[in-house]
Design a protein around this motif. Sequence first.
Motif, PDB file in Angstrom:
ATOM      1  N   LEU A 153       0.815  -1.215   0.000  1.00  0.00           N
ATOM      2  CA  LEU A 153       0.000   0.000   0.000  1.00  0.00           C
ATOM      3  C   LEU A 153       0.848   1.264   0.000  1.00  0.00           C
ATOM      4  CD1 LEU A 153      -2.910  -0.885   2.463  1.00  0.00           C
ATOM      5  CD2 LEU A 153      -2.955  -0.886  -0.029  1.00  0.00           C
ATOM      6  N   GLN A 154       1.958   1.228   0.702  1.00  0.00           N
ATOM      7  CA  GLN A 154       2.764   2.439   0.856  1.00  0.00           C
ATOM      8  C   GLN A 154       3.782   2.633  -0.262  1.00  0.00           C
ATOM      9  OE1 GLN A 154       4.752   2.670   4.624  1.00  0.00           O
ATOM     10  NE2 GLN A 154       5.271   4.797   4.366  1.00  0.00           N
ATOM     11  N   ASN A 155       4.402   1.548  -0.741  1.00  0.00           N
ATOM     12  CA  ASN A 155       5.553   1.692  -1.629  1.00  0.00           C
ATOM     13  C   ASN A 155       5.359   1.184  -3.053  1.00  0.00           C
ATOM     14  OD1 ASN A 155       7.165   2.761   0.470  1.00  0.00           O
ATOM     15  ND2 ASN A 155       7.435   0.693   1.266  1.00  0.00           N
ATOM     16  N   ASN A 156       4.418   0.309  -3.283  1.00  0.00           N
ATOM     17  CA  ASN A 156       4.274  -0.258  -4.622  1.00  0.00           C
ATOM     18  C   ASN A 156       3.287   0.581  -5.427  1.00  0.00           C
ATOM     19  OD1 ASN A 156       3.965  -1.728  -6.949  1.00  0.00           O
ATOM     20  ND2 ASN A 156       3.709  -3.697  -5.918  1.00  0.00           N
ATOM     21  N   LYS A 157       3.805   1.456  -6.239  1.00  0.00           N
ATOM     22  CA  LYS A 157       2.969   2.365  -7.044  1.00  0.00           C
ATOM     23  C   LYS A 157       2.225   1.626  -8.151  1.00  0.00           C
ATOM     24  CE  LYS A 157       4.433   5.741  -4.582  1.00  0.00           C
ATOM     25  NZ  LYS A 157       3.782   5.871  -3.318  1.00  0.00           N
ATOM     26  N   LEU A 158       2.608   0.376  -8.416  1.00  0.00           N
ATOM     27  CA  LEU A 158       1.929  -0.430  -9.433  1.00  0.00           C
ATOM     28  C   LEU A 158       0.726  -1.173  -8.857  1.00  0.00           C
ATOM     29  CD1 LEU A 158       5.065  -2.059 -11.113  1.00  0.00           C
ATOM     30  CD2 LEU A 158       3.829   0.004 -11.828  1.00  0.00           C
ATOM     31  N   ALA A 159       0.619  -1.226  -7.534  1.00  0.00           N
ATOM     32  CA  ALA A 159      -0.383  -2.062  -6.872  1.00  0.00           C
ATOM     33  C   ALA A 159      -1.645  -1.290  -6.517  1.00  0.00           C
ATOM     34  CB  ALA A 159       0.195  -2.671  -5.604  1.00  0.00           C
ATOM     35  N   SER A 160      -2.749  -2.004  -6.574  1.00  0.00           N
ATOM     36  CA  SER A 160      -4.028  -1.493  -6.089  1.00  0.00           C
ATOM     37  C   SER A 160      -4.767  -2.655  -5.447  1.00  0.00           C
ATOM     38  CB  SER A 160      -4.850  -0.916  -7.246  1.00  0.00           C
ATOM     39  OG  SER A 160      -6.046  -0.355  -6.753  1.00  0.00           O
ATOM     40  N   ILE A 186      -9.187  -8.192  -3.509  1.00  0.00           N
ATOM     41  CA  ILE A 186      -8.468  -8.455  -4.748  1.00  0.00           C
ATOM     42  C   ILE A 186      -7.268  -7.520  -4.793  1.00  0.00           C
ATOM     43  CG2 ILE A 186      -9.943  -6.860  -6.061  1.00  0.00           C
ATOM     44  CD1 ILE A 186      -9.560  -8.675  -8.529  1.00  0.00           C
ATOM     45  N   GLY A 187      -6.142  -8.051  -5.232  1.00  0.00           N
ATOM     46  CA  GLY A 187      -4.941  -7.258  -5.427  1.00  0.00           C
ATOM     47  C   GLY A 187      -4.560  -7.283  -6.891  1.00  0.00           C
ATOM     48  N   LEU A 188      -4.260  -6.118  -7.433  1.00  0.00           N
ATOM     49  CA  LEU A 188      -3.860  -6.011  -8.834  1.00  0.00           C
ATOM     50  C   LEU A 188      -2.567  -5.224  -8.947  1.00  0.00           C
ATOM     51  CD1 LEU A 188      -7.257  -5.133  -8.835  1.00  0.00           C
ATOM     52  CD2 LEU A 188      -6.813  -6.012 -11.096  1.00  0.00           C
ATOM     53  N   TRP A 189      -1.763  -5.560  -9.933  1.00  0.00           N
ATOM     54  CA  TRP A 189      -0.602  -4.769 -10.309  1.00  0.00           C
ATOM     55  C   TRP A 189      -0.849  -4.253 -11.712  1.00  0.00           C
ATOM     56  CZ3 TRP A 189       4.162  -8.247  -8.786  1.00  0.00           C
ATOM     57  CH2 TRP A 189       4.314  -8.237  -7.394  1.00  0.00           C
ATOM     58  N   PHE A 190      -0.623  -2.976 -11.914  1.00  0.00           N
ATOM     59  CA  PHE A 190      -0.793  -2.357 -13.227  1.00  0.00           C
ATOM     60  C   PHE A 190       0.575  -2.190 -13.866  1.00  0.00           C
ATOM     61  CE2 PHE A 190      -4.572  -1.453 -10.842  1.00  0.00           C
ATOM     62  CZ  PHE A 190      -5.544  -1.840 -11.747  1.00  0.00           C
ATOM     63  N   LEU A 208       3.175  -2.363 -17.516  1.00  0.00           N
ATOM     64  CA  LEU A 208       3.213  -1.561 -18.749  1.00  0.00           C
ATOM     65  C   LEU A 208       2.164  -1.980 -19.767  1.00  0.00           C
ATOM     66  CD1 LEU A 208       7.044  -1.140 -19.325  1.00  0.00           C
ATOM     67  CD2 LEU A 208       5.420   0.545 -18.452  1.00  0.00           C
ATOM     68  N   ASP A 209       2.049  -3.288 -19.985  1.00  0.00           N
ATOM     69  CA  ASP A 209       1.196  -3.747 -21.076  1.00  0.00           C
ATOM     70  C   ASP A 209      -0.074  -4.463 -20.627  1.00  0.00           C
ATOM     71  OD1 ASP A 209       2.565  -5.878 -20.048  1.00  0.00           O
ATOM     72  OD2 ASP A 209       3.081  -6.767 -21.980  1.00  0.00           O
ATOM     73  N   ALA A 210      -0.230  -4.697 -19.332  1.00  0.00           N
ATOM     74  CA  ALA A 210      -1.412  -5.408 -18.833  1.00  0.00           C
ATOM     75  C   ALA A 210      -1.510  -5.222 -17.324  1.00  0.00           C
ATOM     76  CB  ALA A 210      -1.321  -6.897 -19.162  1.00  0.00           C
ATOM     77  N   ALA A 211      -2.698  -5.465 -16.824  1.00  0.00           N
ATOM     78  CA  ALA A 211      -2.889  -5.546 -15.376  1.00  0.00           C
ATOM     79  C   ALA A 211      -2.815  -7.022 -14.990  1.00  0.00           C
ATOM     80  CB  ALA A 211      -4.231  -4.951 -14.983  1.00  0.00           C
ATOM     81  N   HIS A 212      -2.418  -7.276 -13.763  1.00  0.00           N
ATOM     82  CA  HIS A 212      -2.269  -8.655 -13.300  1.00  0.00           C
ATOM     83  C   HIS A 212      -2.944  -8.810 -11.941  1.00  0.00           C
ATOM     84  CE1 HIS A 212      -0.468 -12.629 -13.104  1.00  0.00           C
ATOM     85  NE2 HIS A 212      -0.136 -12.362 -11.847  1.00  0.00           N
ATOM     86  N   ILE A 213      -3.847  -9.770 -11.836  1.00  0.00           N
ATOM     87  CA  ILE A 213      -4.454 -10.098 -10.542  1.00  0.00           C
ATOM     88  C   ILE A 213      -3.440 -10.936  -9.784  1.00  0.00           C
ATOM     89  CG2 ILE A 213      -6.286 -11.338  -9.332  1.00  0.00           C
ATOM     90  CD1 ILE A 213      -8.132 -10.695 -11.711  1.00  0.00           C
ATOM     91  N   ILE A 214      -2.921 -10.383  -8.694  1.00  0.00           N
ATOM     92  CA  ILE A 214      -1.945 -11.141  -7.928  1.00  0.00           C
ATOM     93  C   ILE A 214      -2.625 -12.027  -6.886  1.00  0.00           C
ATOM     94  CG2 ILE A 214      -0.026  -9.573  -8.321  1.00  0.00           C
ATOM     95  CD1 ILE A 214      -0.522  -8.523  -5.452  1.00  0.00           C
TER      96      ILE A 214
END
Length: 182
Positions: A42-49, A65-69, A71-77
């Motif tokens: 939440l604090q440091n990963n700017k790619l995460a939501s 649900i956790g996602l990483w955004f 360059l070319d796709a989003a990923h459900i982690i």
Amino acid sequence: MNNIAPYTKIRQMTYDDIPLVMSIENEAFPSVWPSTELNHELQNNKLASYLVSTTENNSLITGFIGLWFLLDAAHIIMIAVKESLRRQGIGELLLIAGIELTCKHNQDLLTLECRVSNHAAINLYEKYKFKQMGVRPGYYSDNREDAYILTSEKLRSESFQKQFKQLKQNYNQRWGDYDLNV
């Protein structure tokens, strides 16, 4: 309408949610991998939501649900629902929210890995037009089970958006109204 339970809100995860989310994560994935460092995410990963599902009055977190955004796709982690509340549409609503958030980030593709034995999840992903693109052998550390690599159709395409609108209407008819605050 068959609204079994009022698990109707999806919102951004906050630091206050972390203990309950960790409890759901540990329940869903007890020995697969070390617990997610949610504070760091939440604090440091700017790619995460991260999103949580809650009861209408916000009194109970029912899933996340956790996602990483990337360059070319989003990923459900990770996507998980409190065990006692599974099979009540919560996981599907979290997936809907993940798709909506991916579109808001102007990304066309959503990817994830899923245990080859998790037929309920595979059926849900296929319902939302995810396709099996490959296999990661021995992906899960607890039993060395393989994982399917699943990828969505182009989410912002006219054909997907038309199907997605219908799927959301079907969800609403079965489970009732919901509030996506993504």
